[in-house]
Design an enzyme around this catalytic site. Structure first.
Site, short mmCIF file in Angstrom:
data_model
loop_
_atom_site.label_atom_id
_atom_site.label_comp_id
_atom_site.label_asym_id
_atom_site.label_seq_id
_atom_site.Cartn_x
_atom_site.Cartn_y
_atom_site.Cartn_z
N SER A 135 44.30 36.85 50.51
CA SER A 135 42.85 36.59 50.40
C SER A 135 42.64 35.14 50.00
O SER A 135 43.55 34.50 49.45
CB SER A 135 42.26 37.50 49.32
OG SER A 135 40.92 37.15 49.06
N TYR A 148 41.87 41.14 40.34
CA TYR A 148 42.13 41.03 41.79
C TYR A 148 42.73 39.66 42.13
O TYR A 148 43.70 39.56 42.88
CB TYR A 148 40.81 41.27 42.52
CG TYR A 148 40.88 41.21 44.02
CD1 TYR A 148 41.60 42.15 44.74
CD2 TYR A 148 40.22 40.20 44.72
CE1 TYR A 148 41.64 42.10 46.12
CE2 TYR A 148 40.25 40.15 46.11
CZ TYR A 148 40.97 41.10 46.81
OH TYR A 148 41.02 41.04 48.17
N1 LIG Z 1 36.74 42.43 52.77
C1 LIG Z 1 37.03 41.25 52.27
O1 LIG Z 1 36.14 40.44 52.00
C2 LIG Z 1 38.45 40.85 52.04
C3 LIG Z 1 38.69 39.50 51.78
C4 LIG Z 1 39.99 39.09 51.56
C5 LIG Z 1 41.03 39.97 51.59
N2 LIG Z 1 40.77 41.28 51.83
C6 LIG Z 1 41.92 42.18 51.85
O2 LIG Z 1 41.96 42.81 53.10
C7 LIG Z 1 42.62 44.06 52.97
C8 LIG Z 1 41.78 45.12 53.64
O3 LIG Z 1 40.54 45.20 52.97
P1 LIG Z 1 39.17 45.65 53.68
O4 LIG Z 1 38.18 44.62 53.41
O5 LIG Z 1 39.46 46.07 55.04
O6 LIG Z 1 38.74 46.88 52.74
P2 LIG Z 1 39.07 48.44 52.87
O7 LIG Z 1 38.85 49.04 51.54
O8 LIG Z 1 38.34 48.99 54.03
O9 LIG Z 1 40.62 48.44 53.22
C9 LIG Z 1 41.65 48.64 52.30
C10 LIG Z 1 42.45 49.82 52.78
O10 LIG Z 1 43.60 49.97 51.95
C11 LIG Z 1 43.72 51.34 51.69
N3 LIG Z 1 44.51 51.55 50.49
C12 LIG Z 1 44.18 51.40 49.18
N4 LIG Z 1 45.19 51.79 48.40
C13 LIG Z 1 46.19 52.19 49.23
C14 LIG Z 1 47.47 52.73 49.03
N5 LIG Z 1 47.95 52.99 47.80
N6 LIG Z 1 48.21 53.02 50.12
C15 LIG Z 1 47.77 52.79 51.37
N7 LIG Z 1 46.56 52.31 51.63
C16 LIG Z 1 45.78 52.01 50.55
C17 LIG Z 1 42.29 51.87 51.55
O11 LIG Z 1 42.21 53.27 51.68
C18 LIG Z 1 41.64 51.13 52.69
O12 LIG Z 1 41.75 51.83 53.88
C19 LIG Z 1 42.85 44.28 51.48
O13 LIG Z 1 44.17 43.94 51.15
C20 LIG Z 1 41.88 43.30 50.83
O14 LIG Z 1 42.35 42.86 49.57
C21 LIG Z 1 39.51 41.75 52.06
O1 LIG Z 2 39.40 39.15 48.78
C1 LIG Z 2 38.22 39.42 48.88
O2 LIG Z 2 37.81 40.58 48.92
C2 LIG Z 2 37.23 38.34 48.98
O3 LIG Z 2 36.12 38.57 49.40
C3 LIG Z 2 37.64 37.00 48.58
C4 LIG Z 2 36.48 36.10 48.41
O4 LIG Z 2 36.36 35.34 49.56
C5 LIG Z 2 36.59 35.23 47.21
O5 LIG Z 2 36.88 36.00 46.08
C6 LIG Z 2 35.25 34.51 47.02
O6 LIG Z 2 35.44 33.17 46.96
#
Ligand SMILES: NC(=O)c1ccc[n+]([C@@H]2O[C@H](COP(=O)([O-])OP(=O)(O)OC[C@H]3O[C@@H](n4cnc5c(N)ncnc54)[C@H](O)[C@@H]3O)[C@@H](O)[C@H]2O)c1
Ligand SMILES: O=C(O)C(=O)C[C@H](O)[C@H](O)CO
Length: 273
Positions: A135, A148
């Site tokens: 992220s 986080y």
């Molecule tokens: N949405 C954002 O803004 C964003 C930004 C940066 C990074 N991320 C990262 O992207 C990835 C996906 O997030 P997303 O935004 O699609 O949200 P999301 O909640 O839809 O996806 C996360 C997925 O991980 C699964 N999960 C949680 N614990 C788990 C476990 N123990 N075993 C297997 N699966 C598990 C959840 O059920 C879910 O399906 C995550 O790692 C998140 O940290 C998201």
């Molecule tokens: O990892 C996430 O779920 C984020 O949304 C990361 C963000 O971009 C960040 O924390 C904001 O600057």
């Protein structure tokens, strides 16, 4: 491009689900690991609707569950995408440390533990690719997301170590660093402090946490572009080690790092005021 066998964790929703469906639509053989059984039922329906069911095998995969992991370790994959993740919000100065541990357990330790048997097979073969969904939160910090942030910063350094250990053995290692995308993840994360935070007990002003949550809620992007980028780069043989999107977050992360060398110990990072 040759068709690849790609296992994605956390593929039951959000970025992982969109990426799994998109990679299957491009003809890759996708093993979509879903955390919960309900997610499996929904993904079966979505795969049928998208007409990609022949390229998408869905497995129940909670990376904290050894039985699920052992089943998944039976697969031979070209590419492993470690996308599963969770988050908790709240001031780290007051937050129950067990919640920070919970975030670290999923985002750092279990992601690595799940990857290790695949790494072993890839090293034996002399090829394979590991992609970790980190992220922008692994390269900067945001108020009340300390738990986080800590997990994604730890993941960043683990992935950098993996890269330097494994690239000489023929493996490719990369991170994907999304900014804030509207998958529901950030909203859920910012909801979580309410489970334990009590205005009458804790010293952090509630209005500050609420303001940070509001700022996040109002500044999220459509996940479509991020999913498209993931579909583009995951099967590629070679690309940048780190893929940050939206691209203007590259400058934000660099500026964040620079600021840490400039500010005084009695000063708050000006972007956090
Ligand atoms: N949405 C954002 O803004 C964003 C930004 C940066 C990074 N991320 C990262 O992207 C990835 C996906 O997030 P997303 O935004 O699609 O949200 P999301 O909640 O839809 O996806 C996360 C997925 O991980 C699964 N999960 C949680 N614990 C788990 C476990 N123990 N075993 C297997 N699966 C598990 C959840 O059920 C879910 O399906 C995550 O790692 C998140 O940290 C998201
Ligand atoms: O990892 C996430 O779920 C984020 O949304 C990361 C963000 O971009 C960040 O924390 C904001 O600057």
């Amino acid at each position: 491009m040759t068709k690849k066998t790609i296992l994605i964790t956390g593929a039951g929703s959000g970025l992982g689900k969109g990426t799994a469906l998109g990679l299957a639509a491009k003809g890759h053989k996708v093993i979509a690991g879903v955390h919960k059984w309900e997610q499996k039922s929904r993904l079966i329906e979505d795969a049928k609707k998208a007409g990609v069911q022949d390229n998408l095998e869905i497995i129940k995969l909670n990376i904290l569950d050894i039985m699920d992991c052992q089943k998944a370790w039976e697969y031979d994959v070209d590419i492993l995408v470690n996308n599963a993740g969770i988050g908790h919000s709240g001031p780290v100065s007051e937050m129950p440390v067990g919640l920070i541990r919970e975030v670290m357990e999923t985002n750092v330790f279990s992601n690595l533990e799940f990857a290790q048997p695949f790494i072993q097979k890839m090293v034996k073969r002399g090829s394979g690719k590991l992609v970790f969904v980190s992220s922008v939160a692994g390269l900067s910090t945001t108020p009340y997301l300390g738990a986080y942030n800590a997990s994604k910063h730890a993941l960043e350094s683990i992935v950098q170590s993996l890269r330097d250990e494994l690239t000489p053995m023929g493996l490719t290692v990369a991170t994907i660093n999304p900014g804030p995308y509207d998958t529901g993840f950030n909203d859920r994360m910012y909801d979580s402090y309410a489970q334990w935070f009590d205005e009458d007990v804790h010293f952090t002003p509630l209005k500050n946490i609420e303001a940070a949550a509001k700022k996040m809620a109002e500044n999220q992007f459509d996940p479509k572009a991020m999913i498209e980028k993931m579909i583009e780069i995951i099967p590629q043989e070679s690309h940048d080690f780190r893929t940050i999107l939206p691209t203007d977050f590259v400058a934000m992360c660099k500026e964040y790092q620079e600021t840490q060398y400039k500010i005084q110990s009695d000063t708050v990072d000006p972007s956090k005021k």
